[in-house]
Design a protein around this motif. Structure first.
Motif, PDB file in Angstrom:
ATOM      1  N   THR A 101      36.199  54.041   6.410  1.00  0.00           N
ATOM      2  CA  THR A 101      36.135  53.732   7.738  1.00  0.00           C
ATOM      3  C   THR A 101      37.657  53.875   8.441  1.00  0.00           C
ATOM      4  O   THR A 101      38.691  53.550   7.649  1.00  0.00           O
ATOM      5  CB  THR A 101      35.603  52.306   7.940  1.00  0.00           C
ATOM      6  OG1 THR A 101      36.540  51.231   7.409  1.00  0.00           O
ATOM      7  CG2 THR A 101      34.256  52.153   7.566  1.00  0.00           C
ATOM      8  N   GLN A 102      37.344  54.099   9.711  1.00  0.00           N
ATOM      9  CA  GLN A 102      38.901  54.109  10.683  1.00  0.00           C
ATOM     10  C   GLN A 102      39.528  52.559  10.350  1.00  0.00           C
ATOM     11  O   GLN A 102      38.903  51.757  10.571  1.00  0.00           O
ATOM     12  CB  GLN A 102      38.429  54.297  11.797  1.00  0.00           C
ATOM     13  CG  GLN A 102      39.751  54.544  12.599  1.00  0.00           C
ATOM     14  CD  GLN A 102      40.277  55.665  12.643  1.00  0.00           C
ATOM     15  OE1 GLN A 102      39.844  56.719  11.972  1.00  0.00           O
ATOM     16  NE2 GLN A 102      41.783  55.932  12.892  1.00  0.00           N
ATOM     17  N   GLU A 103      40.682  52.933  10.090  1.00  0.00           N
ATOM     18  CA  GLU A 103      41.600  51.566   9.639  1.00  0.00           C
ATOM     19  C   GLU A 103      41.272  50.709   8.452  1.00  0.00           C
ATOM     20  O   GLU A 103      41.447  49.705   8.546  1.00  0.00           O
ATOM     21  CB  GLU A 103      41.926  50.862  10.931  1.00  0.00           C
ATOM     22  CG  GLU A 103      42.508  51.578  12.099  1.00  0.00           C
ATOM     23  CD  GLU A 103      42.806  50.810  13.320  1.00  0.00           C
ATOM     24  OE1 GLU A 103      42.762  49.369  13.262  1.00  0.00           O
ATOM     25  OE2 GLU A 103      43.087  51.541  14.349  1.00  0.00           O
ATOM     26  N   ARG A 104      40.395  51.220   7.717  1.00  0.00           N
ATOM     27  CA  ARG A 104      39.785  50.410   6.485  1.00  0.00           C
ATOM     28  C   ARG A 104      39.014  49.394   6.945  1.00  0.00           C
ATOM     29  O   ARG A 104      38.909  48.159   6.244  1.00  0.00           O
ATOM     30  CB  ARG A 104      40.924  50.129   5.443  1.00  0.00           C
ATOM     31  CG  ARG A 104      41.438  51.657   5.086  1.00  0.00           C
ATOM     32  CD  ARG A 104      42.358  51.204   3.912  1.00  0.00           C
ATOM     33  NE  ARG A 104      43.569  50.895   4.446  1.00  0.00           N
ATOM     34  CZ  ARG A 104      44.371  50.214   3.742  1.00  0.00           C
ATOM     35  NH1 ARG A 104      44.268  49.801   2.386  1.00  0.00           N
ATOM     36  NH2 ARG A 104      45.267  49.628   4.207  1.00  0.00           N
ATOM     37  N   VAL A 105      38.416  49.369   8.215  1.00  0.00           N
ATOM     38  CA  VAL A 105      37.705  48.031   8.564  1.00  0.00           C
ATOM     39  C   VAL A 105      36.392  47.757   7.870  1.00  0.00           C
ATOM     40  O   VAL A 105      35.708  48.765   7.591  1.00  0.00           O
ATOM     41  CB  VAL A 105      37.325  47.961  10.210  1.00  0.00           C
ATOM     42  CG1 VAL A 105      36.740  46.831  10.515  1.00  0.00           C
ATOM     43  CG2 VAL A 105      38.984  48.056  10.869  1.00  0.00           C
TER      44      VAL A 105
END
Length: 179
Positions: free
Chosen positions: A30-34
């Motif tokens: 996921t974007q930014e490891r969220v």
């Protein structure tokens, strides 16, 4: 002075035909490891509704791209791992684009219909990580890694709260096995 375009180095193996019949270990983050898909509790992944949707889209991808066979997969809080065998001439990159598009659309639907948390700009990171599995040792290692990923969540480099000093070094280990 004109601004030069940003050059991104490819993560893909140069000159390799990604429609070749072999096994691929894929990681999509996921974007930014969220963390959006669930939690890990007592070493087990507990999927929330978005994670269930991602799991379903993965299964749909296997149907949409005949010849792709699931060997092992896991949906983690902020990423997915899957080991697939491409038994046809399906393009792995095309299948991944399809997966990311369908799961993003499914997540947007969940935001609108079920109040899932919104995301900024994009759900997934632009790229994905892949390893071409070249031997049985690497194959068995990846199957074991995928199955035990929830148990090792606190050492996972993709977990922003991980113990980085003792973090998993799967890329290094696979590199050694593949050459």
């Amino acid at each position: 002075m004109p601004e030069l375009p940003v050059r991104h180095n490819s993560l893909r193996l140069q000159y390799f035909d990604y429609s070749a019949q072999c096994c691929y270990f894929i990681t999509i983050v996921t974007q930014e490891r969220v963390c959006r898909f669930g939690t890990v509790r007592d070493g087990e992944q507990v999927l929330h509704a978005p994670g269930v949707m991602v799991e379903e889209v993965y299964r749909q991808m296997l149907v949409a791209f005949p010849g792709l066979e699931d060997i092992a997969h896991v949906v983690m809080p902020n990423h997915v791992h899957f080991l697939i065998y491409n038994g046809s001439s399906s393009s792995i990159a095309e299948a991944i684009r399809w997966f990311k598009s369908k799961s993003t659309n499914g997540y947007i639907h969940g935001v609108k219909e079920y109040g899932w948390p919104r995301f900024d700009m994009q759900l997934w990171q632009t790229r994905f990580y892949d390893v071409i599995i070249r031997n049985k040792v690497a194959h068995d290692f990846v199957v074991n890694y995928i199955h035990n990923n929830p148990l090792r969540w606190h050492y996972d480099r993709l977990n922003r709260k991980a113990d980085m000093e003792n973090a998993d070094k799967i890329g290094d280990q696979l590199h050694l096995m593949n050459w």
